[in-house]
Every structure is written in C-alpha cells, then in structure tokens.
Design a protein around this motif. Structure first.
Motif, PDB file in Angstrom:
ATOM      1  N   UNK A  27       0.748  -1.308  -0.181  1.00 12.67           N
ATOM      2  CA  UNK A  27      -0.166  -0.044  -0.060  1.00 12.67           C
ATOM      3  C   UNK A  27       0.482   1.189   0.320  1.00 12.67           C
ATOM      4  N   UNK A  28       2.170   1.002   0.843  1.00 14.73           N
ATOM      5  CA  UNK A  28       2.654   2.718   0.968  1.00 14.73           C
ATOM      6  C   UNK A  28       3.782   2.353  -0.539  1.00 14.73           C
ATOM      7  N   UNK A  29       3.983   1.408  -1.224  1.00 11.49           N
ATOM      8  CA  UNK A  29       4.384   1.614  -2.058  1.00 11.49           C
ATOM      9  C   UNK A  29       3.361   2.330  -3.531  1.00 11.49           C
ATOM     10  N   UNK A  30       2.389   1.986  -3.323  1.00 14.94           N
ATOM     11  CA  UNK A  30       1.800   1.903  -4.389  1.00 14.94           C
ATOM     12  C   UNK A  30       1.195   3.387  -3.992  1.00 14.94           C
ATOM     13  N   UNK A  31       0.969   4.371  -3.483  1.00 15.14           N
ATOM     14  CA  UNK A  31       0.930   5.323  -2.802  1.00 15.14           C
ATOM     15  C   UNK A  31       1.509   6.173  -3.309  1.00 15.14           C
ATOM     16  N   UNK A  32       2.630   6.037  -3.107  1.00 13.44           N
ATOM     17  CA  UNK A  32       4.132   6.800  -3.502  1.00 13.44           C
ATOM     18  C   UNK A  32       3.203   6.867  -4.870  1.00 13.44           C
ATOM     19  N   UNK A  33       3.522   6.047  -5.637  1.00 10.53           N
ATOM     20  CA  UNK A  33       3.358   5.185  -7.380  1.00 10.53           C
ATOM     21  C   UNK A  33       2.925   6.617  -7.489  1.00 10.53           C
TER      22      UNK A  33
END
Length: 718
Positions: A311-317
């Motif tokens: 989720x963290x990676x996706x939010x940044x992306x």
C-alpha cells in the motif's frame, strides 16, 4: 540555527525514553503470561493500556505535541501483542511463539508490524486536518468517478450481466489451485484412481467454466463501454456547440478535439474495465484468503503482512504517476493543436517558406510530450521493480516456513503447493487492488476536462422565449461597450449607439478594425456586450427564442462557410423541410440557379470539404441563397460582393430591392450602391463619427468624404 539541535536532541531523547519504557512493559507482560502471575487475558490488556499511556505521556512531555501518525503507531504497537495472544488462544487454545520466548526479536517483529499497520492506516484513512494537495486531488477524482458511474445508468443491465459472469469466472478460477494440490497429494500418497479422476474432472470443469464466463464477461462489458462512449461523445459535442464564440477563441482547437476523441474514449474504457478488474480481484481475494486460512492460518497471516508495504509503495506511485499523466495529456493536446494549425494554414506556411520552422516547432512539442512520457514510464518501471522485490521476498518466507510446517506435520506437500499458488495470485491481487484503485482515479482525470466542458454554462444565454407573430425589424444599439474575450483590455466599441429603422438600408463604412464587423457579431448574438444592450422591436435580443431569432436574422459573410454535402443541403442548412421550389427560388435571387443547373448532379452535387469543389464566387452566391431562403426580417451583408462580377451584383441588388419591408445592414468597402442607402454610418474608434445619406455626408466633407475619395473609387482596394 540554535533551535534545530535542541529539537533533534528532544526527539532522540523522547525516542530513547519511549523504547526503554516499552521494553520494560513488554518483558513485564511476557512474565505475566509465562509465570501465570495473573489468571486471564484481562491482565494482558491492562499492560497494553499501561504501555500506551506511558509511551504517549513520555512523548507528550518531551515533544509537546504528537502527530496523528505517531499516535496511530503507538496505539498499534501497544495493542498488537494483546491482540495476537487473544486471537491465538481463541482460535487454537495455545499461546503464540512470542509468549513462550519473550526476547528482543519478538519485540522488533511486533514493532515492524505496528509501523506497517500505522502506515497502511495513514494511506487508506488520511487525517482530514492534514490533507495535502494530492489527497484533495484524489477526493476530486472520486467525485468524478462517481459521476462517470452515474452516466453508465442506461447500461446497468449490461453491467449487471457482466457482474454475474465475473462472479462465476472468479468462483471457478479459485478452486483450480485447490484441486491441483489435491492431485499432488493423491499422487504422493496411496494412489486411488477414482479420487484422481474425480479431482481431474472437477479441475477441468472449473477451468472450462472460468474460461467461458470470462469470455462472456468481456463481451458484455465491451458492449457497455461502446454504448457509454457514443453517448458521452454526443453529450460533449452538443455542449460544445452551445458555447459562445468567445469560448472557441480562447480554447485551442487541438485541445477540444483531444477531449472529444481521446478523453471520452479513455474515460469509458478505463473506468469500466477498472471496475471490472476491481470487483473481480476483490471477490477473488476474499475467496482465496478464506481457502488459505483453511490450508494454514499462520502462513496466511504472514502473507498479509505484505499488504502495508504494498500500500505504501502504491500510494507513492499513484501520486507521481497521476501528476505526470495529467501533464502528458495537456502536452498531447498542445501538440495536436500545433499540427492542426499547420494543416489549416498550409497555404500560409508554404507562401512564407516556413515548413522547416513549423517542423521544428512540432518536434519541440513532441519532445516535450516524449520527456513527460519517459518520466512517467520511469516512475512506473521503478514501481514495478519494487513490487516484484516485495513479491519475491514474500515467496522466500513462505517456502522457508512451509518446509517447517511440513516437517511438523501441520500441512501436506499438496497443501503447500496450493498455498503457494494462492499466495502468488493473492500478492498480485492485493497489489492490483491498490493499483487499480489509484489507476481508476488516474483515469477519471481524463474525464475532468470532459465534465468541465459539459458543466460549462455559455456566457451568451439562449434561454429566451419570445416568439412574436409579427416582427418589424427595428434595431437599436444603446450605449454599448464591448471588448473581445480573447483581448479584454482592448475596447472595440465605446458608448456605441445606433438605430436601424425597419425596411431601410443602413451601410456601415470606415477603416478596417474600427468595429464594423463587431456590430454585426453583437447583432447575431455571438457575443454579449459588457455594457449596454441591443433592442429588436423594443425587446432585448436575449429575450427572443434562439431558433426563432436566427430565422428572422440572417447574415452573409465575405467568406461564407460551406459544409460537406450537396448544394441543396448547404442552402437549406439549419432549415429542414424546405421544398425544391423554395430552394430554387432562393438560388435565383442569389443568381446561383444557372451555375447550379450546369453542375453534374444539379442541386444534389457534392460541394466537397468546405466547398472546395466550387469557386469563391459560387460559394458566395450559395451563401446568399442560404440567407434568402429563410426570408429574414433583418438581413446582414458583410462585404458580400467582393467576389462577384457586375452582372451578379446587379441581379442580387434587384432581388434585395424586391423585399421593401426588410431591414438591411450592409458592410462594404467598394459597393457603389451604398450611395442609395437610406443611412450611411461612419464608424471610427468604436464610435459613430458621422451619420446621414450619401448627399448629406458628401456635403459635410468629413470622414465619409475622405473615405470616398481614397477608397470608394472604381477598382479601388480597401
């Protein structure tokens, strides 16, 4: 400068103190369970509350304030051991591994899980007081997304059918890995042919069912997308045609065509397909989690620990990708606009030998788009790399602990194989869920401009209702002040007043760019004056019904615009139901009947794009016929005889003279017959300088006399 070290020291001191207190309570709570000092889990929850209180108070005393993210982390970190022990005892009647051996490794594992939970909480439920611009943009995207879904309302039956087939496809697909593991267990233990064939039969049925349902789902959803795209294109085109002329002067053609063609298609396809993927992935994820819990609940919890990181990676992306996608869409619109300008003005480009310049300008636009696309693709590549690393790392953990569980007899080899297949799909599904939600918000950004145009109210209102049975055609300009929307700082008309009497001919003369054509544009209601008003028979123009008004007032411009179609279609443009006799009568008055009859198909001859198959004079006469067939009460002639020979000009003058009750407004530079006009008005600097008959103005020896001597000479050019 001195405050920064103090702040850093306070943060370090607060962190050290919190860690010391936390370790003390962690070991104390473990001692409670190991030595049985207290009899039930209530004591464990008491220690969790004490941990939370001590850490929170320590941080508050030293830092003075706590951000929401820190509070969430402290809460998750303090309660996680109690939740873990309570869940383990409730489900399995035994203590967890950390309760049996309390050490720093367990504390670090729980701290990492707490941090992941706090980050996931921050991503999915952000604090409303600290919403950044990107979060506000996402909220706007959600609103746009709901509007797009509402526009799918006529296609709800198709969407419902797609949902049914989607559910069937997912259910069938979920059980395939289960039977794969079943087959492996049958082959690895005592082989039973009946059990083996039964497992293969069910695996085949589920495979066929999944494939057929997936195909039906795709076909139904494509039908819904096609229907939606056609509908929103028509809605947008209709909304664009209702906008005032100033809108098209301020918005470039390339941007409009990009929204009408590309963005409408992107909105329909991406949103619907993303909803399809979202629902399919969500249903499949829930089903797989249920089956994985039956295979091994411990491994399932281990797999779910990957979710916060994903989720963290996706939010940044999402944040970076959405911004770059919007910039690239705008750049593509500008690129299309540059190409359209060159195609439209290719004669000018060729005349001024500017081919190389335009090619370089187009190349610059393309390079700008290419740079944005490269940056966007780079962000996506980094995101995919990070996503693959997290997936591979989780698979390594699954294999390691799976081997231990097989050795302990807690699961079979076939169960592990099924679990690994589920885990591989589950990781992809969880990543898809987080990705697709962000991608849906990205996709509706294309709908943002579409809805912006759909919601835009024209500045020139067409809501008038007045439709009198009789119209005299008496026009009055009263104290007008006007500037074009594209150049609001330049005043074109200033305190302009003029009266056009019914049944009379009024000629507007004056140097170019002084406001003559602006008077015509305002009378056509292409623009609204900033001050003042125009009255028609004593009523403001905006009070008249739009269709009625433009039937009573017709204009023939110097360069009449023809549309692809037949000659007859162009003469009756906007006026369906006209008979051939009416068409021919209007053509005769415009001295166009003879040349039309000589065409290969007569009135059914195609004029080509923009009338390219006809000469300028022929286009001019068809434009006049198009105005005369309406039998207008007010006729505006804007430099119409510039392309006509003397014979055509005389015949048109005779035709116009046969309508004595018609109000005629003429703009001319070379038309000698303005000498016969009932009123000649000299316009200069956006104001009426002189007004009177030809004889009166010549005797005055003012501006009109000067124009007459300089411009209105035989063969003189403006």
């Amino acid at each position: 400068m001195a405050g920064k070290p103090i702040t850093t020291f306070c943060k370090v001191f607060a962190l050290t103190s919190a860690v010391c207190f936390d370790l003390f309570f962690f070991y104390a709570s473990g001692s409670v369970l190991i030595h049985g000092a207290f009899g039930h889990l209530g004591r464990l929850w008491l220690f969790a509350a004490l941990r939370w209180s001590v850490i929170t108070v320590t941080a508050l005393l030293i830092l003075g304030d706590l951000k929401p993210l820190r509070i969430r982390f402290i809460t998750a970190h303090s309660l996680l051991p109690a939740v873990l022990e309570s869940g383990t005892r409730a489900l399995h009647g035994e203590d967890s591994q950390c309760s049996q051996v309390v050490d720093v490794r367990c504390w670090l594992m729980l701290a990492g899980a707490s941090l992941g939970a706090a980050l996931f909480w921050e991503i999915t439920i952000p604090d409303s007081d600290e919403e950044a611009d990107s979060k506000e943009q996402k909220q706007k995207s959600r609103v746009l997304f709901m509007r797009v879904l509402y526009l799918y309302k006529p296609d709800y039956l198709l969407l419902l059918g797609g949902l049914v087939f989607l559910s069937l496809a997912v259910i069938c697909e979920m059980f395939i890995p289960f039977y794969i593991g079943r087959v492996i267990d049958i082959l690895g233990s005592h082989y039973q042919q009946n059990e083996f064939l039964t497992a293969l039969l069910f695996m085949g049925l589920y495979s066929v069912g999944s494939s057929v349902s997936a195909g039906c789902r795709g076909g139904v959803l494509l039908c819904a997308i096609s229907s939606f795209t056609c509908r929103i294109k028509v809605m947008l085109f209709e909304a664009l045609t209702k906008q005032e002329i100033g809108f098209f002067e301020t918005i470039k053609t390339g941007e409009i065509t990009s929204r009408l063609s590309r963005d409408t298609t992107l909105t329909g396809r991406t949103v619907c397909l993303n909803v399809n993927v979202l629902l399919r992935t969500f249903i499949k994820t829930m089903g797989m989690i249920f089956l994985m819990m039956n295979l091994s609940w411990k491994l399932t919890f281990l797999v779910l620990m990957e979710t916060p990181i994903t989720g963290l990676i996706q939010n940044i992306y999402d944040t970076h990708y959405q911004r770059l996608s919007q910039a690239m869409q705008d750049s593509m619109a500008h690129t299309n606009d540059a190409a359209n300008e060159v195609v439209f003005g290719i004669r000018v480009v060729r005349s001024f030998n500017a081919e190389k310049h335009e090619a370089e300008r187009y190349d610059d636009r393309l390079m700008e788009t290419h740079t944005l696309k490269t940056r966007r693709d780079t962000v996506r590549a980094v995101y995919l790399l990070a996503r693959r690393f997290t997936g591979l790392g989780m698979q390594v953990f699954i294999l390691y602990y799976g081997r231990l569980f097989i050795q302990m007899g807690q699961m079979t080899t076939g169960n592990l194989v099924s679990f690994i297949i589920y885990q591989s799909d589950l990781g992809d599904n969880i990543r898809t869920l987080t990705y697709i939600f962000g991608d849906m918000l990205n996709s509706v950004m294309a709908a943002g401009k579409v809805f912006e145009y759909l919601d835009r109210k024209p500045q020139v209102s067409t809501d008038g209702k007045l439709k009198p049975d009789q119209m005299n055609g008496h026009i009055r300009y009263r104290s007008l002040n006007f500037s074009y929307p594209s150049n609001p700082n330049k005043t074109v008309l200033q305190d302009f007043s003029l009266e056009l009497k019914s049944g009379q001919m009024t000629a507007l003369v004056g140097p170019s760019g002084e406001g003559k054509s602006t008077c015509v544009s305002l009378l056509e209601r292409l623009y609204e004056p900033q001050d003042g008003e125009i009255l028609l028979d004593g009523e403001p123009l905006k009070s008249y019904d739009h269709k009625y008004f433009h039937k009573k007032i017709a204009v023939v411009s110097q360069e009449p615009v023809l549309f692809s179609g037949s000659v007859r279609d162009n003469i009756t443009y906007g006026l369906p139901g006209c008979s051939l006799d009416e068409v021919e009568e209007a053509a005769r008055k415009a001295n166009a009947h003879e040349f039309i009859q000589q065409l290969k198909k007569g009135y059914d001859t195609e004029v080509g794009e923009s009338g390219s198959q006809l000469s300028k004079s022929e286009r001019q006469r068809i434009g006049i016929a198009r105005a005369l067939i309406r039998r207008p009460k007010v006729l505006i002639l804007d430099e119409i005889t510039s392309s006509l020979d003397s014979e055509s000009e005389n015949k048109i003058q005779q035709a116009l003279a046969s309508c004595p009750d018609q109000t005629l407004l003429v703009i001319a530079h070379r038309l000698k017959t303005i000498e016969k006009a009932d009123q000649i008005v000299v316009i200069s600097g956006g104001q009426v300088k002189e007004r009177g008959t030809h004889q009166e103005l010549m005797e005055l020896k003012g501006s009109y006399h000067k124009l007459r001597e300089e411009v209105f000479t035989e063969g003189g050019a403006p």
